[in-house]
Design a protein around this motif. Structure first.
Motif: not given
Length: 327
Positions: A42-47
């Motif tokens: 989720v963090l990778a997609a958010a970035l």
């Protein structure tokens, strides 16, 4: 209409500035992807989605500064242009630069988005055809054994994913390797990674340069690692999953058939993934939730928060910045 044109042009500038800053930090993405440190998908997609997410928030702030109060144009005075849905003509001084910028972006992004949408259409059509093929059940998971796919194993389809494995590859795999690959691809299907990939690709189409390549790669690496952990948890044997990845990659390299676009496929960051599986560190299975949906819920919550707080201060700051540009 003039308010919408100016508002969209302003958030486009914001998106490009954010994309430029993230492009400068792209080495961080390459490092995280190479070392496997990026574990939160989720963090990778958010970035990767950051320019679009911030643009949505910017548009909310500009168009709806404070839904519980009346228009604030008169209280702020005539010192700068106003972006007000009640008084749209007050945005007229900014139209000469906003309209050409928006038109140029629509042409540029429209062409790139059309190419991505064409790939999505072809992938969905391929998935629809593959659904008609007979299925083999492995550990209760339906698998399509197909010839000439161009990829050893992959999952395709946005909302109803199909797990596909090359028939020749399947025939050469040991039973443990077969189960490992099936559970890995089942994790991709459960997470709807094809949908997230399509969203990320469409967002990248709206940026003026390919600034998301490394961050998109970081998401894909994190997604593969999460699916590897899921397979290792299901088999209770991480070594078998690592050996299966090596075997599949070796067989995949022997094919010359073009790969299907927009398919979530095993085969990236092989060394990092194998090392992570063989590491003595404890592994925890990641929840098989869709990253695009999670970010959509987060964006909706933050948008509602921005609507309620901090009033019209951010809206006024945007108008002041426009005033500096105009004068």
């Amino acid at each position: 209409m003039s308010v919408l044109i100016v508002a969209v042009a302003l958030v486009l500038v914001l998106a490009w500035l954010v994309a430029g800053a993230f492009a400068a930090l792209s080495r961080v993405a390459r490092f995280l992807s190479r070392t496997g440190k990026m574990k939160s998908t989720v963090l990778a997609a958010a970035l990767a989605m950051a320019p679009a997410l911030l643009s949505v928030l910017g548009l909310v702030v500009i168009l709806v500064p404070n839904p519980l109060r009346a228009c604030h144009c008169m209280s702020h005075g005539p010192g700068h242009p106003h972006l007000c849905l009640v008084h749209p003509w007050l945005a007229a001084p900014v139209l000469p630069w906003a309209a050409p910028l928006l038109m140029t972006w629509l042409i540029f992004a429209g062409v790139r988005a059309t190419l991505v949408l064409r790939e999505i259409y072809l992938a969905e059509r391929t998935a629809s055809c593959l659904r008609q093929a007979p299925s083999a059940l492995v550990d209760g998971v339906a698998v399509k054994l197909i010839d000439g796919t161009g990829q050893a194993a992959f999952t395709i389809g946005l909302f109803n994913p199909v797990i596909v494995i090359e028939r020749d590859v399947w025939a050469q795999l040991e039973p443990a390797a077969r189960r490992a690959i099936v559970h890995h691809e089942r994790a991709h299907a459960s997470r709807h990674d094809g949908l997230t990939l399509a969203c990320l690709r469409l967002i990248a189409a709206g940026l003026p340069w390919p600034s998301q390549g490394d961050w998109l790669g970081a998401w894909r690496a994190a997604s593969e690692a999460a699916c590897d952990r899921h397979a290792a948890t299901q088999l209770q044997d991480a070594t078998s999953v690592a050996l299966a990845l090596i075997a599949v990659e070796r067989l995949r390299l022997q094919t010359t058939t073009p790969a299907i676009s927009l398919a979530a496929a095993a085969g990236t960051q092989l060394e990092t993934r194998v090392r992570a599986l063989l590491s003595p560190a404890p592994r925890q299975a990641m929840p098989l939730a869709n990253d695009a949906l999670a970010l959509g819920i987060i964006a909706l919550g933050v948008s509602l928060l921005v609507l309620a707080w901090p009033g019209s201060s951010l809206h006024h700051a945007a108008e002041s910045l426009l005033g500096e540009l105009v004068h």
